[in-house]
Structure formats: structure tokens, C-alpha cells
Design a protein around this motif. Structure first.
Motif, short mmCIF file in Angstrom:
data_model
loop_
_atom_site.label_atom_id
_atom_site.label_comp_id
_atom_site.label_asym_id
_atom_site.label_seq_id
_atom_site.Cartn_x
_atom_site.Cartn_y
_atom_site.Cartn_z
N ASP A 122 30.93 58.19 70.70
CA ASP A 122 30.66 56.95 69.96
C ASP A 122 31.37 56.88 68.61
OD1 ASP A 122 29.01 58.85 68.59
OD2 ASP A 122 27.23 57.80 69.16
N GLY A 123 31.97 57.98 68.35
CA GLY A 123 32.75 57.94 67.01
C GLY A 123 31.75 58.13 65.78
N THR A 124 30.47 58.14 65.93
CA THR A 124 29.50 58.23 64.57
C THR A 124 29.42 59.60 64.05
OG1 THR A 124 27.70 58.69 66.11
CG2 THR A 124 28.28 56.32 65.72
N THR A 125 29.67 60.71 64.86
CA THR A 125 29.50 62.15 64.27
C THR A 125 31.08 62.85 64.48
OG1 THR A 125 27.27 61.90 65.06
CG2 THR A 125 28.13 64.12 64.72
N ALA A 126 31.26 63.65 63.68
CA ALA A 126 32.36 64.65 63.74
C ALA A 126 32.10 65.95 63.05
CB ALA A 126 33.54 64.01 63.30
N TYR A 127 32.70 66.84 63.10
CA TYR A 127 32.58 67.98 62.57
C TYR A 127 33.77 68.94 62.17
CZ TYR A 127 33.32 70.74 66.83
OH TYR A 127 33.95 71.28 68.04
N ALA A 128 33.77 70.01 61.19
CA ALA A 128 34.86 70.59 60.78
C ALA A 128 34.39 71.84 60.66
CB ALA A 128 35.38 70.04 59.22
N THR A 129 35.10 73.03 60.94
CA THR A 129 34.98 74.48 60.86
C THR A 129 35.66 75.02 59.81
OG1 THR A 129 34.49 74.32 63.17
CG2 THR A 129 34.68 76.40 62.15
N VAL A 130 34.83 75.59 58.68
CA VAL A 130 35.67 76.52 57.73
C VAL A 130 35.24 77.93 57.98
CG1 VAL A 130 35.60 76.70 55.29
CG2 VAL A 130 35.23 74.36 56.22
N SER A 131 36.37 78.70 58.26
CA SER A 131 36.19 80.05 58.51
C SER A 131 36.41 80.90 57.36
CB SER A 131 37.12 80.51 59.79
OG SER A 131 36.68 79.68 60.78
N PHE A 132 35.72 82.11 57.07
CA PHE A 132 35.77 82.88 55.82
C PHE A 132 36.77 84.21 56.36
CE2 PHE A 132 33.14 79.65 54.45
CZ PHE A 132 33.56 79.40 53.29
N LYS A 133 36.87 85.12 55.38
CA LYS A 133 37.57 86.22 55.70
C LYS A 133 36.30 87.24 55.49
CE LYS A 133 41.87 84.99 53.22
NZ LYS A 133 42.89 85.44 51.94
N ALA A 134 35.21 87.03 54.82
CA ALA A 134 34.22 88.00 54.71
C ALA A 134 32.99 87.50 55.30
CB ALA A 134 34.00 88.27 52.96
N LYS A 135 31.77 88.38 55.24
CA LYS A 135 30.58 88.09 55.87
C LYS A 135 29.79 87.29 54.98
CE LYS A 135 30.57 92.40 58.36
NZ LYS A 135 29.79 93.91 58.53
N ALA A 136 28.80 86.56 55.46
CA ALA A 136 28.09 85.61 54.57
C ALA A 136 27.41 86.39 53.34
CB ALA A 136 27.06 85.17 55.25
N ASP A 137 27.00 87.66 53.57
CA ASP A 137 26.58 88.39 52.37
C ASP A 137 27.50 88.70 51.17
OD1 ASP A 137 23.95 88.21 53.48
OD2 ASP A 137 24.08 90.17 54.52
N ASP A 138 28.72 88.68 51.55
CA ASP A 138 29.84 89.17 50.80
C ASP A 138 30.39 87.85 50.12
OD1 ASP A 138 29.56 91.91 51.41
OD2 ASP A 138 30.61 91.70 53.03
N LEU A 139 30.06 86.81 50.47
CA LEU A 139 30.76 85.75 49.66
C LEU A 139 30.31 85.55 48.33
CD1 LEU A 139 30.37 82.73 52.72
CD2 LEU A 139 32.35 84.43 52.01
#
Length: 742
Positions: A122-139
Motif C-alpha cells: 500500500d506504499g505507507t510503510t518501508a524499511y532500511a537496514t543498517v549493518s554494523f561491523k561490531a556487536k551492539a555492546d561494542d558500538l
């Protein structure tokens, strides 16, 4: 045992300065080692022996530079009412955000919705994906703030933006205020129980000292043994709980011996020799329960169990040495006001031997069968929902709607279907195939044709071209039973698919991992119970020298754990009373919950069992009839057992107020389990059953009695060696005793 500990208590009392300084030195040395030790590397969550873990390991091996648990951020865009995300202004704002997010120093890649065709129909929702090199705790904070600034700028353009994934997720605080509230409630309960600030403060001081030593020890050994930050959570909780309980019983027995007229040093020796013996074996049962977690086969859980077992061991050592040493500094401070004054009113009060505990015990032994039936049937009814237990790992769907992760989850489910939040990852090992791409295409077509699969993504190959990964989106949510059936169906059909394609594949992803973990934990529960309960029965057989008392203790524990687990299922899975606890969504019970309940509650239940029944055994050995021994045990121990249970209930209940559903679940489950075990099993079912058994409760075959070592927990031999006080409190005023002379 009692004689050895009696002498230990007297030595600690006399050499109090040496003992106190020794513990200070231990804390200093361990603290210094902890400050110099390197931080432990985060090894992540691993579950050897399951398919999902094998697939993750294969991906890390075949896709160099990628980490299966690297942080990700899924940015969900929702167009204003009446608009679409594909409108020129909205599209420009989204593309700008993606470009800026890709410039982050720790970002490995950012894929926009128009590039990945991640726009709802329906064009109302979209998403983007951002990938990191480190784990969440190391950001780093810089990386997080860079992404947050880009998101804020896109929001200024009029888009509603929610963020899922673990990159920006805030980890809930499981301790902190809850532990402070628990300690405050513990202090209040101790003050009411003892009527003395010193008597209330001593168990807290001992427990805090033990926790400080054990936690700094864990920090010092973290790098060597690969202990994560979460390893110490269970150790801190149980170290505090057991430390307070153990010191509480020794201080209570010391006050009792002083009231009988014993000199301070003698009273300390008797307290450690009798109550301390019960502490040793209660601590051993807890250590058995925690060390037995290795049976489950989860490295993280094994490390948590061993660390917590070490904390309990430290709590026992503190109780046996530091507590009598502190009593040596202030031998009269912990006594009640009546005992210190040695008043006539206090003497008359002591002559009236009945108290609340003995009156309750007399009521139970007068009507044992109705009490027993009411307790067993009541707990059995509460345990009924266990038959509908569903295990899983609650995700963003269980978080409060006030969190952006929950709102992102709901928006994606509405825009792309309920199964979008739990895609299955198919890892294809095409090593040795003449045409890897054709083989992967064959597998992809088979899975796409499976009932319950909505779509299949294009396959992504590694550089060598011998391994591919693609996603299959189910039609149902990650926690739906149909999704679990889909995973099982794909795996069951695998032999035929692999034969057709000529290569092998594994099914993984968070949803499949949760299913595999739940299955493995459920399969490990019975062996874990068998090991823990079996060893504990042997230990209690040595303590009580009885066949039926250990079996009765194990039966009561199983009843309380099943009832607690039934209550958890009723609230968090079926939703009964969920709103009262602030649970906003129901679903499967956390996979680790049964293991946590069994391990922790077993330890605390055996604490109450040993402390309560050992006083009954002591009275029985010293000549009381079976029913009189029950009343005597309650007269001396009921108050402190109730106090200990109230403290534990307060500590665990503090976690029910947390925002995170899993923390609520753990806090509620442990609190209700303590209530069931202490107040229903130990205070009602145990005396009722012992009353019905009579002398048979303490029966031990002669041949077995000769084989078992006589460890004398109740202090029968000690009572023959230690002379009665020359003059009891009731004989009239006694001269005040100086701490320096004892």
C-alpha cells in the motif's frame, strides 16, 4: 560436624581482629586483582549441538569478515496519513538518511527501501537496514549518535520513524533500584524480627561482604574463563539472598543461646556448631543445584551456575567465620532489650514457651490430613497450566508499546505481514557441487512451495561461490505454533530436497534459533531435575538420617516449582491477571525460565527445609515425641524462616516493576515460588506429613545407619560435651560479661 564448627565459632569469636582483618585483606587482594584484570571478551550466546548454531558457525567460516551477531538497525518509515513513502519529499528524506547512515565509522553497509524493494504494497510503510561491523555492546557512542542525528533529521521532514534491531536498543536494568529496594525491605523485616538495629544490620553486613568478595572475584577471573557481564547477575542475586539467610539463622541461634545463660563466646560456638551445621548443608544443596546447570549443555548457563555456586560458598564461609567474629566485637548489641536488661518481665515472657510458630504447628498437627490435602490439591490446581507450557524467547513483540522497538515491530507486521519479523535463514553448503547456483535455486523453489512460506529472497553467495544464504518469510508470527511447525516440516522434508539438489542446507535465523533452544532446554529439564534432586536426596539422607524426610523434601520442592511455573504460564502466556502486573502482551515462556526456577528455587527450598526440619530432628534426638518435635522446631525456627522468605519475596518482587517482560517474568516466578514453598510446603505440608508419619518419618534401617557417616548436624554429641550454663537467665540477675574476657 557440629563439634568442629563449634570450635571454629569459638576461635573466630576469640580471634575476631585476625578474622576481620583477614576478610578485609581477601577483599583487598581480590579487588586489586579485579582492577588489574583485562576485560572479558564477549563470546556471545552459543548453543552447541543444535542445527541453528551449526549454521551460524558455517556462515562465520564461509563469509569472512561477517559476524552472525553483529549489530543491526532496522529503520521503519511510516508515511503521514494520506501519503505514501514513495512521494518525492518522503523519498528524498529516506534516501538522505540512508546515505548519512552509511557514513558511520562502524557501519558495514546500509540498504535503502527503494534499492531492496522494501516497500509495503500500500506504499505507507518501508524499511532500511543498517549493518554494523561490531556487536551492539561494542558500538561507540559516536556511532550511535551519528545514526540518531540522521533519524532526527528525517523525522523533521514529517515521517514517522521507528527503529528495531539491537544497535540502538537500550538494555533494561535488571538490578539497581530493585536491589536497593530489596535490601531496604530486608532491613525492615530483620528489624521487626529481631527488634534490634545491630541484629538486623549484622546479616546485611555479612551478606554485602560476601557479595563484594564474590563479585570482585568474578571480575578478576572474567578474562581467564570468558565470563560475560551477565554471568554475575545470578551470583549477585543468590549471594545476597543466601548471605542474609545464613547469617540470620546463626544470629538467631546466638541470641537463643545467650538467653539460656551461656557466655558470649560459648553462645557463638554453639550457634556456629548447630545453626552453622545446617548452613553448611543448606549451602551444599544450593551449590549442587547451581553446579548441575552444566547438564543443560549451554556454556553461558554453566558459567552462570558455577559463578553463583562460588558466591554461595563465599556466603557460607562468611557466615561461619566473620559473623562470630563480629559478634565478638559487640556480644550484647544483637540481643533483645529484655535479654540485655535481664528483667523480670523478660523472664516471665520466656516461661511462656508458646509463640506464633508453635501455635501454628499445634493447629497443623491436630488436623494434619485436611491441611495436607488442602495444600497438595491447592498447589496442584495452580500447577495445571503447566500442561499448556510453550517455550520460546520473547522478542520485540513482548516489549512495552512505549519503546520504539515494539512500535517498529508492529508497523512491520502491519505493513508486510506477521511473519516478516521472524524470517528463516537457509544456509546452503554447495561444496563439491558442479553447479552451485542451480542447486541453490532448486532448494529455494522447494522451500518457496512449502505451505506457510510467503516469499523467498534472492540468494547471496560467498566469494568462493560454495555457500549461499537466503531468507524465507513465514505467513505467521515468530511466536506462532504454526511457524514452529513450518520449521519442523522443512527439516523433515530435507532428505528429499537435498537428494534433488545434490547439496546440503541448514535452517537458522532468530526464529529457528529460539525454537532449537526451547527444544534443547525442554529435553534437558528432566535430566537436570534427576541429577539435582538425586544428589540432594543423598545429601539430606546424610543430614537427617532418614529415608522419608529427603523424599518428602524433594516432593515438596517439585510441587512448589510446578505451581510457580503454572502461575507464570497463567499470567504471561494465557494472560490471566497480566494487566495487574503491567504485561502488555502475552506469548511463550522464556526458554530458560524452567531452568532458572528449578535451580534457584531448589536452593532456597532446601535452605528452608534444612533450617526448619533440623530443629525438629534436634528436638526428636533429644527425646521429644514426634509431634512435640514438630512443635519445638516451629517454636525455634518458624519466625526466622518466615523472615527469610519475606526477604526473598521482597527482593524478587522488586523486579516485577521492570519494563522488560522477561525481567517481570523472572521476578514474578521466583517471588511466587518462594511464597508457595515457604508458606504452603514448608509451613503446612511438611508438618502435616511428618505428623501423619510419626516415628516412621525418622526411620533408618540399621544396616544403612552403619554405612552412613554420623555427621551430627543437630549437635547431639555437642550437647553432651558442652556443660549447661551455671545459671540461666531465669535464675536471677547475672553479672554483665565483658567482650574482652570472652
Amino acid at each position: 560436624m557440629a563439634t568442629v564448627l563449634y570450635h571454629l565459632g569459638r576461635v573466630a569469636f576469640r580471634w575476631r581482629w585476625f578474622v576481620a582483618l583477614l576478610w578485609v585483606a581477601v577483599l583487598g587482594v581480590v579487588g586489586f586483582a579485579a582492577s588489574k584484570a583485562p576485560a572479558a571478551a564477549d563470546e556471545g550466546f552459543t548453543m552447541p549441538g543444535i542445527e541453528s548454531q551449526k549454521a551460524f558457525d558455517l556462515m562465520e567460516k564461509r563469509f569472512p569478515g561477517t559476524t552472525a551477531d553483529a549489530a543491526t538497525a532496522r529503520i521503519v518509515f511510516i508515511a503521514p496519513s494520506g501519503e505514501k513513502v514513495t512521494a518525492a519529499g518522503n523519498r528524498a528524506a529516506i534516501e538522505k538518511l540512508v546515505d548519512e547512515a552509511a557514513d558511520g565509522s562502524q557501519v558495514s553497509g546500509a540498504v535503502g527501501p527503494f534499492q531492496a524493494k522494501a516497500v509495503s504494497k500500500d506504499g505507507t510503510t518501508a524499511y532500511a537496514t543498517v549493518s554494523f561491523k561490531a556487536k551492539a555492546d561494542d558500538l561507540t557512542d559516536t556511532s550511535k549518535k551519528h545514526l540518531e542525528r540522521a533519524i532526527d533529521q528525517a523525522r523533521d521532514a514529517g515521517l514517522t520513524i521507528e527503529v528495531g534491531g539491537d544497535a540502538l536498543a537500550k538494555q533494561p536494568a535488571a538490578g539497581g533500584p530493585a536491589e536497593v529496594v530489596g535490601i531496604a525491605v530486608a532491613a525492615l523485616v530483620l528489624l521487626i524480627t529481631f527488634g534490634s538495629l545491630a541484629a538486623a544490620g549484622l546479616p546485611l553486613l555479612a551478606a554485602i561482604t560476601g557479595v563484594a568478595v564474590s563479585m570482585t572475584g568474578i571480575m578478576a577471573l572474567a578474562h581467564t574463563f570468558g565470563l560475560s557481564d551477565s554471568t554475575g547477575t545470578l551470583a549477585s542475586m543468590l549471594g545476597l539472598a543466601c548471605g542474609i539467610d545464613y547469617a540470620l539463622f546463626v544470629v538467631s541461634r546466638y541470641r537463643e543461646e545467650r538467653a539460656k545463660g551461656h557466655a558470649p563466646r560459648e553462645a557463638a560456638g554453639l550457634a556456629v556448631g548447630t545453626a552453622g551445621s545446617a548452613v553448611v548443608f543448606a549451602g551444599l544443596t544450593v551449590i549442587i543445584a547451581l553446579a548441575g546447570l552444566w547438564v543443560v549443555g549451554i556454556p553461558m548457563l554453566t558459567k552462570m551456575g558455577l559463578a553463583a555456586a562460588g558466591a554461595v560458598l563465599v556466603a557460607v564461609l562468611v557466615c561461619l567465620t566473620l559473623v562470630p567474629a563480629i559478634l565478638g566485637f559487640w556480644p550484647n548489641a544483637v540481643l533483645s532489650r529484655g535479654t540485655r536488661r535481664n528483667s523480670e518481665r523478660h523472664r516471665r515472657k520466656r516461661l511462656r514457651t508458646d509463640n506464633g510458630g508453635s501455635r501454628w504447628a499445634k493447629a497443623v498437627v491436630r488436623h494434619p490430613l485436611p491441611v495436607l490435602l488442602l495444600g497438595v490439591v491447592g498447589l496442584g490446581a495452580v500447577a495445571t497450566p503447566v500442561t499448556h507450557l510453550e517455550l520460546g524467547m520473547p522478542g520485540d513483540e513482548s516489549k512495552p508499546t512505549s519503546t520504539t522497538e515494539r512500535r517498529a515491530y508492529d508497523a512491520l507486521a502491519e505493513g508486510f505481514g506477521p511473519g516478516f519479523n521472524g524470517p528463516l535463514s537457509i544456509v546452503v553448503d554447495a561444496t563439491g557441487s558442479a553447479d552451485p547456483k542451480a542447486a541453490v535455486t532448486t532448494i529455494s523453489k522447494h522451500i518457496a512451495a512449502a505451505k506457510g512460506v510467503v516469499s523467498v529472497s534472492p540468494a547471496r553467495f560467498n566469494q568462493a561461490g560454495d555457500t549461499a544464504v537466503f531468507s524465507a518469510t513465514p505467513s505467521t508470527s515468530p511466536t506462532d505454533e504454526k511457524t514452529k511447525d513450518l520449521v519442523k516440516t522443512i527439516r523433515a522434508d530435507r532428505p528429499g530436497i537435498e537428494k534433488d539438489a545434490g547439496v546440503s542446507f541448514e535452517v537458522t535465523g532468530k526464529t529457528a534459533l529460539d525454537i532449537d533452544v526451547a527444544d534443547k532446554v525442554q529435553a534437558s529439564l528432566v535430566p537436570y531435575l534427576a541429577v539435582v534432586v538425586g544428589l540432594a536426596i543423598v545429601l539430606l539422607l546424610l543430614v537427617f538420617r532418614s529415608l522419608l524426610v529427603p523424599l518428602k523434601a524433594a516432593f515438596g520442592f517439585l510441587l512448589s516449582v510446578l505451581a510457580a511455573l503454572g502461575a507464570v504460564v497463567a499470567v504471561f502466556q494465557q494472560g490471566h491477571g497480566a494487566q495487574l502486573l503491567g504485561v502488555q502482551s502475552t506469548g511463550p515462556i522464556m526458554s530458560m525460565m524452567p531452568i532458572f526456577l528449578v535451580g534457584i528455587v531448589f536452593g532456597l527450598a532446601m535452605d528452608y527445609e534444612v533450617f526448619l526440619v533440623s530443629r525438629m530432628r534436634e528436638a526428636y534426638v533429644h527425646g521429644d515425641a514426634p509431634k512435640e518435635a514438630i512443635v519445638s522446631g516451629f517454636r525455634h525456627s518458624a519466625r526466622v524462616v518466615v523472615a527469610a522468605a519475606l526477604i526473598m519475596t521482597a527482593v524478587f518482587s522488586g523486579f516485577v516493576g521492570a519494563d522488560e517482560s522477561m525481567i517481570k517474568m523472572i521476578g514474578f516466578g521466583l517471588a511466587i515460588a518462594v511464597v508457595f514453598d515457604a508458606f504452603v510446603v514448608r509451613m503446612a505440608i511438611v508438618p502435616a506429613l511428618l505428623s501423619l508419619l510419626g516415628n516412621k518419618a525418622w526411620y533408618l534401617p540399621k544396616w544403612l545407619a552403619r554405612l552412613l557417616p554420623d555427621i551430627d548436624v543437630e549437635g547431639e554429641k555437642l550437647s553432651r560435651k558442652v556443660p549447661a550454663p551455671a545459671a540461666s537467665v531465669d535464675d536471677g540477675p547475672q553479672p554483665a560479661e565483658s567482650a574482652l574476657t570472652h
